[in-house]
Design an enzyme around this catalytic site. Structure first.
Site, PDB file in Angstrom:
ATOM      1  N   ASN A 195     -33.209  33.624  61.502  1.00 35.30           N
ATOM      2  CA  ASN A 195     -33.048  32.424  62.334  1.00 35.30           C
ATOM      3  C   ASN A 195     -32.219  32.740  63.570  1.00 35.30           C
ATOM      4  O   ASN A 195     -31.275  33.544  63.530  1.00 35.30           O
ATOM      5  CB  ASN A 195     -32.468  31.242  61.542  1.00 35.30           C
ATOM      6  CG  ASN A 195     -31.191  31.550  60.796  1.00 35.30           C
ATOM      7  OD1 ASN A 195     -30.961  32.677  60.365  1.00 35.30           O
ATOM      8  ND2 ASN A 195     -30.347  30.551  60.627  1.00 35.30           N
TER       9      ASN A 195
ATOM     10  N   CYS B  35     -36.508  28.983  63.501  1.00 33.35           N
ATOM     11  CA  CYS B  35     -36.331  29.402  62.097  1.00 33.35           C
ATOM     12  C   CYS B  35     -36.809  30.839  61.878  1.00 33.35           C
ATOM     13  O   CYS B  35     -37.667  31.345  62.622  1.00 33.35           O
ATOM     14  CB  CYS B  35     -37.137  28.509  61.170  1.00 33.35           C
ATOM     15  SG  CYS B  35     -36.581  26.806  61.093  1.00 33.35           S
TER      16      CYS B  35
ATOM     17  N   CYS C 211     -42.155  24.958  60.070  1.00 39.01           N
ATOM     18  CA  CYS C 211     -42.611  26.292  59.654  1.00 39.01           C
ATOM     19  C   CYS C 211     -43.854  26.205  58.773  1.00 39.01           C
ATOM     20  O   CYS C 211     -44.767  27.029  58.881  1.00 39.01           O
ATOM     21  CB  CYS C 211     -41.490  27.039  58.940  1.00 39.01           C
ATOM     22  SG  CYS C 211     -40.180  27.531  60.083  1.00 39.01           S
TER      23      CYS C 211
ATOM     24  N   GLU D  39     -38.748  32.033  59.595  1.00 40.80           N
ATOM     25  CA  GLU D  39     -40.176  32.152  59.275  1.00 40.80           C
ATOM     26  C   GLU D  39     -41.013  32.203  60.540  1.00 40.80           C
ATOM     27  O   GLU D  39     -41.964  32.974  60.662  1.00 40.80           O
ATOM     28  CB  GLU D  39     -40.638  30.954  58.424  1.00 40.80           C
ATOM     29  CG  GLU D  39     -39.952  30.833  57.087  1.00 40.80           C
ATOM     30  CD  GLU D  39     -38.701  29.944  57.144  1.00 40.80           C
ATOM     31  OE1 GLU D  39     -37.920  30.048  58.125  1.00 40.80           O
ATOM     32  OE2 GLU D  39     -38.497  29.170  56.200  1.00 40.80           O
TER      33      GLU D  39
HETATM   34  N1  THU Z   1     -33.748  27.489  59.031  1.00 34.42           N
HETATM   35  C1  THU Z   1     -34.651  28.485  58.902  1.00 34.42           C
HETATM   36  O1  THU Z   1     -34.473  29.589  59.424  1.00 34.42           O
HETATM   37  N2  THU Z   1     -35.770  28.233  58.186  1.00 34.42           N
HETATM   38  C2  THU Z   1     -36.084  27.047  57.609  1.00 34.42           C
HETATM   39  O2  THU Z   1     -37.174  26.873  57.086  1.00 34.42           O
HETATM   40  C3  THU Z   1     -35.101  25.974  57.598  1.00 34.42           C
HETATM   41  C4  THU Z   1     -33.891  26.187  58.451  1.00 34.42           C
HETATM   42  C5  THU Z   1     -32.540  27.750  59.828  1.00 34.42           C
HETATM   43  C6  THU Z   1     -32.488  27.018  61.130  1.00 34.42           C
HETATM   44  C7  THU Z   1     -31.010  26.919  61.387  1.00 34.42           C
HETATM   45  O3  THU Z   1     -30.595  28.083  62.069  1.00 34.42           O
HETATM   46  C8  THU Z   1     -30.380  26.919  60.013  1.00 34.42           C
HETATM   47  O4  THU Z   1     -31.393  27.337  59.114  1.00 34.42           O
HETATM   48  C9  THU Z   1     -29.868  25.567  59.587  1.00 34.42           C
HETATM   49  O5  THU Z   1     -30.841  24.608  59.734  1.00 34.42           O
END
Ligand code: THU
Length: 142
Positions: free
Chosen positions: A46, A57, A98, A59
């Protein structure tokens, strides 16, 4: 479920990607490892931003990297998430945006692996996590 790829290795790669997370605002680190049908793995972490809405994110970082490399077909993604410096105590399910990005490139049988550790993980399909999703086929003829 019998897998034809090394599931634990993919989880390990997601754990490795997680160490690169840039998340100074949430301190929630996420790593993903995306396996293409050709057998290549694309990691993602992320990437947060002071303008919070610009955050991407893990993903989606993995998907965008892969597509930029010419990949269009995928088999599985492993996802690991948790607060910095803490033991991972929950599964990091992919957010709705995502799931929608996965839907663009993957069928209902695309595997989504959420892991707390190499021993504790769940394997699901995109069809389970995004039933009745909206896809490009709905725009054909529009
Ligand atoms: N986040 C992800 O990387 N993937 C997800 O599917 C949900 C959330 C990250 C985004 C942000 O940097 C942190 O988690 C908190 O939301």
């Amino acid at each position: 479920m019998e897998e034809t790829f090394d599931l634990k290795k993919l989880i390990l790669q997601a754990m490795g990607a997680r160490t690169k997370a840039y998340c100074p605002y949430s301190n929630y680190q996420v790593g993903a490892a995306l396996l293409s049908s050709q057998g290549r793995v694309y990691p993602g972490c992320n990437l947060e931003n002071a303008s919070y809405g610009a955050t991407v994110c893990a993903e989606r970082v993995a998907f965008f990297r892969a597509v930029q490399e010419g990949e269009r077909e995928f088999r599985a993604i492993a996802i690991v998430g948790g607060r910095k410096d803490q033991k991972i105590d929950s599964y990091a399910y992919p957010c709705g945006i995502c799931r929608q990005v996965m839907k663009e490139f993957c069928g209902d049988d695309f595997l989504i692996i959420v892991a707390k550790s190499l021993e504790d993980y769940k394997v699901m399909t995109l069809g389970e996590l995004l039933p009745h999703g909206f896809g490009g086929e709905q725009l054909s003829g529009a």
